[in-house]
Design a protein around this motif. Structure first.
Motif, PDB file in Angstrom:
ATOM      1  N   THR A  47       0.840  -1.189   0.000  1.00  0.00           N
ATOM      2  CA  THR A  47       0.000   0.000   0.000  1.00  0.00           C
ATOM      3  C   THR A  47       0.880   1.245   0.000  1.00  0.00           C
ATOM      4  OG1 THR A  47      -0.174   0.272   2.419  1.00  0.00           O
ATOM      5  CG2 THR A  47      -1.715  -1.259   1.362  1.00  0.00           C
ATOM      6  N   GLU A  48       0.418   2.269  -0.692  1.00  0.00           N
ATOM      7  CA  GLU A  48       1.150   3.532  -0.799  1.00  0.00           C
ATOM      8  C   GLU A  48       0.173   4.671  -0.499  1.00  0.00           C
ATOM      9  OE1 GLU A  48       4.833   5.392  -1.585  1.00  0.00           O
ATOM     10  OE2 GLU A  48       4.510   3.375  -2.395  1.00  0.00           O
ATOM     11  N   THR A  49       0.463   5.439   0.568  1.00  0.00           N
ATOM     12  CA  THR A  49      -0.361   6.570   1.011  1.00  0.00           C
ATOM     13  C   THR A  49      -1.839   6.195   1.128  1.00  0.00           C
ATOM     14  OG1 THR A  49      -0.555   7.461  -1.246  1.00  0.00           O
ATOM     15  CG2 THR A  49       1.248   8.308   0.122  1.00  0.00           C
ATOM     16  N   CYS A  50      -2.103   5.019   1.667  1.00  0.00           N
ATOM     17  CA  CYS A  50      -3.475   4.599   1.950  1.00  0.00           C
ATOM     18  C   CYS A  50      -3.812   4.904   3.409  1.00  0.00           C
ATOM     19  CB  CYS A  50      -3.647   3.108   1.695  1.00  0.00           C
ATOM     20  SG  CYS A  50      -3.541   2.629  -0.049  1.00  0.00           S
ATOM     21  N   THR A  51      -5.087   5.149   3.705  1.00  0.00           N
ATOM     22  CA  THR A  51      -5.510   5.407   5.078  1.00  0.00           C
ATOM     23  C   THR A  51      -6.616   4.429   5.468  1.00  0.00           C
ATOM     24  OG1 THR A  51      -7.135   7.081   4.390  1.00  0.00           O
ATOM     25  CG2 THR A  51      -4.908   7.848   4.933  1.00  0.00           C
ATOM     26  N   PHE A  52      -6.532   3.999   6.722  1.00  0.00           N
ATOM     27  CA  PHE A  52      -7.510   3.075   7.288  1.00  0.00           C
ATOM     28  C   PHE A  52      -7.954   3.667   8.629  1.00  0.00           C
ATOM     29  CE2 PHE A  52      -4.476   0.820   4.690  1.00  0.00           C
ATOM     30  CZ  PHE A  52      -5.217  -0.092   3.954  1.00  0.00           C
ATOM     31  N   ASP A  53      -9.200   4.041   8.733  1.00  0.00           N
ATOM     32  CA  ASP A  53      -9.723   4.629   9.966  1.00  0.00           C
ATOM     33  C   ASP A  53     -10.766   3.708  10.583  1.00  0.00           C
ATOM     34  OD1 ASP A  53      -8.387   7.269  10.072  1.00  0.00           O
ATOM     35  OD2 ASP A  53      -9.452   7.621   8.197  1.00  0.00           O
ATOM     36  N   GLU A  54     -10.521   3.307  11.839  1.00  0.00           N
ATOM     37  CA  GLU A  54     -11.449   2.470  12.608  1.00  0.00           C
ATOM     38  C   GLU A  54     -11.777   1.170  11.875  1.00  0.00           C
ATOM     39  OE1 GLU A  54     -14.755   4.652  14.440  1.00  0.00           O
ATOM     40  OE2 GLU A  54     -13.765   6.492  13.764  1.00  0.00           O
ATOM     41  N   CYS A  55     -10.796   0.605  11.204  1.00  0.00           N
ATOM     42  CA  CYS A  55     -10.998  -0.665  10.504  1.00  0.00           C
ATOM     43  C   CYS A  55     -10.623  -1.834  11.407  1.00  0.00           C
ATOM     44  CB  CYS A  55     -10.163  -0.701   9.225  1.00  0.00           C
ATOM     45  SG  CYS A  55     -10.684   0.513   7.979  1.00  0.00           S
ATOM     46  N   ASP A  56     -11.230  -2.996  11.144  1.00  0.00           N
ATOM     47  CA  ASP A  56     -10.991  -4.195  11.951  1.00  0.00           C
ATOM     48  C   ASP A  56     -10.201  -5.207  11.124  1.00  0.00           C
ATOM     49  OD1 ASP A  56     -11.026  -6.348  13.656  1.00  0.00           O
ATOM     50  OD2 ASP A  56     -13.187  -6.320  14.005  1.00  0.00           O
ATOM     51  N   PHE A  57      -8.962  -5.479  11.582  1.00  0.00           N
ATOM     52  CA  PHE A  57      -8.092  -6.448  10.918  1.00  0.00           C
ATOM     53  C   PHE A  57      -7.951  -7.730  11.745  1.00  0.00           C
ATOM     54  CE2 PHE A  57      -6.811  -2.393   9.101  1.00  0.00           C
ATOM     55  CZ  PHE A  57      -6.594  -2.690   7.765  1.00  0.00           C
ATOM     56  N   SER A  58      -8.901  -8.008  12.613  1.00  0.00           N
ATOM     57  CA  SER A  58      -8.807  -9.194  13.467  1.00  0.00           C
ATOM     58  C   SER A  58      -8.666 -10.457  12.624  1.00  0.00           C
ATOM     59  CB  SER A  58     -10.050  -9.312  14.357  1.00  0.00           C
ATOM     60  OG  SER A  58     -10.128  -8.221  15.244  1.00  0.00           O
ATOM     61  N   GLY A  59      -7.663 -11.270  12.971  1.00  0.00           N
ATOM     62  CA  GLY A  59      -7.458 -12.528  12.265  1.00  0.00           C
ATOM     63  C   GLY A  59      -6.927 -12.386  10.856  1.00  0.00           C
ATOM     64  N   ALA A  60      -6.671 -11.169  10.410  1.00  0.00           N
ATOM     65  CA  ALA A  60      -6.162 -10.975   9.043  1.00  0.00           C
ATOM     66  C   ALA A  60      -4.684 -11.360   8.964  1.00  0.00           C
ATOM     67  CB  ALA A  60      -6.347  -9.530   8.608  1.00  0.00           C
ATOM     68  N   ASP A  61      -4.267 -11.792   7.777  1.00  0.00           N
ATOM     69  CA  ASP A  61      -2.872 -12.150   7.546  1.00  0.00           C
ATOM     70  C   ASP A  61      -2.231 -11.061   6.699  1.00  0.00           C
ATOM     71  OD1 ASP A  61      -0.415 -13.253   7.013  1.00  0.00           O
ATOM     72  OD2 ASP A  61      -1.188 -15.215   6.402  1.00  0.00           O
ATOM     73  N   LEU A  62      -1.377 -10.249   7.349  1.00  0.00           N
ATOM     74  CA  LEU A  62      -0.630  -9.209   6.650  1.00  0.00           C
ATOM     75  C   LEU A  62       0.843  -9.567   6.540  1.00  0.00           C
ATOM     76  CD1 LEU A  62      -2.993  -7.583   8.520  1.00  0.00           C
ATOM     77  CD2 LEU A  62      -2.041  -5.691   7.231  1.00  0.00           C
ATOM     78  N   GLY A  63       1.140 -10.843   6.594  1.00  0.00           N
ATOM     79  CA  GLY A  63       2.521 -11.289   6.531  1.00  0.00           C
ATOM     80  C   GLY A  63       3.224 -10.793   5.283  1.00  0.00           C
ATOM     81  N   ASP A  64       4.451 -10.259   5.476  1.00  0.00           N
ATOM     82  CA  ASP A  64       5.297  -9.784   4.369  1.00  0.00           C
ATOM     83  C   ASP A  64       4.652  -8.667   3.554  1.00  0.00           C
ATOM     84  OD1 ASP A  64       7.420 -11.635   4.909  1.00  0.00           O
ATOM     85  OD2 ASP A  64       6.198 -13.217   3.999  1.00  0.00           O
ATOM     86  N   SER A  65       3.669  -7.978   4.122  1.00  0.00           N
ATOM     87  CA  SER A  65       3.077  -6.825   3.431  1.00  0.00           C
ATOM     88  C   SER A  65       3.976  -5.602   3.609  1.00  0.00           C
ATOM     89  CB  SER A  65       1.671  -6.545   3.947  1.00  0.00           C
ATOM     90  OG  SER A  65       1.686  -6.282   5.347  1.00  0.00           O
ATOM     91  N   VAL A  66       3.787  -4.602   2.737  1.00  0.00           N
ATOM     92  CA  VAL A  66       4.606  -3.385   2.762  1.00  0.00           C
ATOM     93  C   VAL A  66       3.665  -2.181   2.733  1.00  0.00           C
ATOM     94  CG1 VAL A  66       6.344  -2.019   1.547  1.00  0.00           C
ATOM     95  CG2 VAL A  66       6.520  -4.525   1.569  1.00  0.00           C
ATOM     96  N   HIS A  67       3.897  -1.240   3.657  1.00  0.00           N
ATOM     97  CA  HIS A  67       3.023  -0.072   3.760  1.00  0.00           C
ATOM     98  C   HIS A  67       3.885   1.179   3.846  1.00  0.00           C
ATOM     99  CE1 HIS A  67      -0.097  -3.046   4.522  1.00  0.00           C
ATOM    100  NE2 HIS A  67       0.772  -3.591   5.356  1.00  0.00           N
ATOM    101  N   ARG A  68       3.688   2.094   2.909  1.00  0.00           N
ATOM    102  CA  ARG A  68       4.511   3.304   2.849  1.00  0.00           C
ATOM    103  C   ARG A  68       3.633   4.545   2.992  1.00  0.00           C
ATOM    104  NH1 ARG A  68       6.035   0.600  -2.038  1.00  0.00           N
ATOM    105  NH2 ARG A  68       7.864  -0.743  -1.787  1.00  0.00           N
ATOM    106  N   ALA A  69       4.046   5.436   3.905  1.00  0.00           N
ATOM    107  CA  ALA A  69       3.403   6.749   4.076  1.00  0.00           C
ATOM    108  C   ALA A  69       1.894   6.628   4.253  1.00  0.00           C
ATOM    109  CB  ALA A  69       3.726   7.652   2.884  1.00  0.00           C
ATOM    110  N   GLY A  70       1.471   5.600   4.975  1.00  0.00           N
ATOM    111  CA  GLY A  70       0.054   5.391   5.199  1.00  0.00           C
ATOM    112  C   GLY A  70      -0.354   5.646   6.638  1.00  0.00           C
ATOM    113  N   ALA A  71      -1.626   5.405   6.932  1.00  0.00           N
ATOM    114  CA  ALA A  71      -2.137   5.606   8.286  1.00  0.00           C
ATOM    115  C   ALA A  71      -3.141   4.518   8.624  1.00  0.00           C
ATOM    116  CB  ALA A  71      -2.781   6.987   8.413  1.00  0.00           C
ATOM    117  N   PHE A  72      -2.966   3.940   9.806  1.00  0.00           N
ATOM    118  CA  PHE A  72      -3.901   2.970  10.364  1.00  0.00           C
ATOM    119  C   PHE A  72      -4.362   3.563  11.696  1.00  0.00           C
ATOM    120  CE2 PHE A  72      -1.137   0.728   7.544  1.00  0.00           C
ATOM    121  CZ  PHE A  72      -1.870  -0.309   6.985  1.00  0.00           C
ATOM    122  N   ARG A  73      -5.409   4.383  11.657  1.00  0.00           N
ATOM    123  CA  ARG A  73      -5.823   5.142  12.833  1.00  0.00           C
ATOM    124  C   ARG A  73      -6.989   4.462  13.536  1.00  0.00           C
ATOM    125  NH1 ARG A  73      -4.682   9.843   9.044  1.00  0.00           N
ATOM    126  NH2 ARG A  73      -6.749   9.404   8.180  1.00  0.00           N
TER     127      ARG A  73
END
Length: 204
Positions: A47-73
């Motif tokens: 992901t590049e400059t993506c934003t996630f506000d009040e999102c639920d990642f329970s049980g999600a697999d983000l293994g080896d993912s890459v996130h640049r200049a983003g926000a998980f608020r």
């Protein structure tokens, strides 16, 4: 989301994305608000400059993912897999990471202000220079971490394990110096004096 590339620059609100498989196409400038990624397969997602506000990642697999200049608020990560994930220039302001697999995640120039990391296993992780103001690190395992120049002002450090960690230049309040487990940690001379003062010692 049959054509992921066509969704860049778009905003998504309150979507159920629990069955999502990320695929190979990077996400660019996407905005997600109160979306449900529970159990989603986000392995190797970029992901590049993506934003996630009040999102639920329970049980999600983000293994080896890459996130640049983003926000998980104010997001929730419960029993999520973040092993091998890389966050660069990201904000995780107010997010909670509960019973997650975090090693070996990479965090570079990130803001972890008010993040919930109670009981997290971050052993040997490079956390140098990170902003972790008022984070919840109660009973977290930060043994042998590189925390040089990290900002832990106001962080909750009851029972936090810093054995073998490098804390030179880190900013830690007096309460943290008393409550954390610092035996064997490396500190600078001025930090040693602050530690002594926090424990009621008088240095002549």
């Amino acid at each position: 989301m049959s054509d992921p590339a066509a969704l860049d620059d778009a905003e998504f609100t309150a979507l159920d994305l629990s069955d999502l498989t990320a695929g190979e196409v990077p996400w660019l400038r996407r905005r997600f608000v109160r979306c449900d990624f529970t159990g989603a397969d986000l392995r190797e997602l970029v992901t590049e400059t993506c934003t996630f506000d009040e999102c639920d990642f329970s049980g999600a697999d983000l293994g080896d993912s890459v996130h640049r200049a983003g926000a998980f608020r104010s997001c929730t990560f419960r029993r999520s897999s973040l092993g091998g994930a890389r966050f660069s220039g990201c904000s995780l302001l107010g997010s909670a990471l509960i019973d997650c697999r975090l090693r070996p995640a990479t965090l570079v120039d990130c803001d972890l202000t008010l993040v919930g990391l109670g009981r997290a296993d971050l052993r040997k992780t490079d956390l140098s220079g990170l902003r972790m103001r008022e984070a919840n690190l109660v009973d977290a395992d930060l043994r042998e971490c590189d925390l040089r120049d990290a900002d832990l002002t106001g962080a909750r450090l009851q029972g936090t394990r810093f054995e073998g960690a490098d804390l030179r230049g880190a900013r830690i309040g007096a309460d943290g110096l008393v409550q954390a487990r610092l035996a064997g940690a490396t500190v600078a001379a001025e930090q040693a004096l602050a530690f002594a003062a926090a424990h009621g010692l008088r240095v002549a």
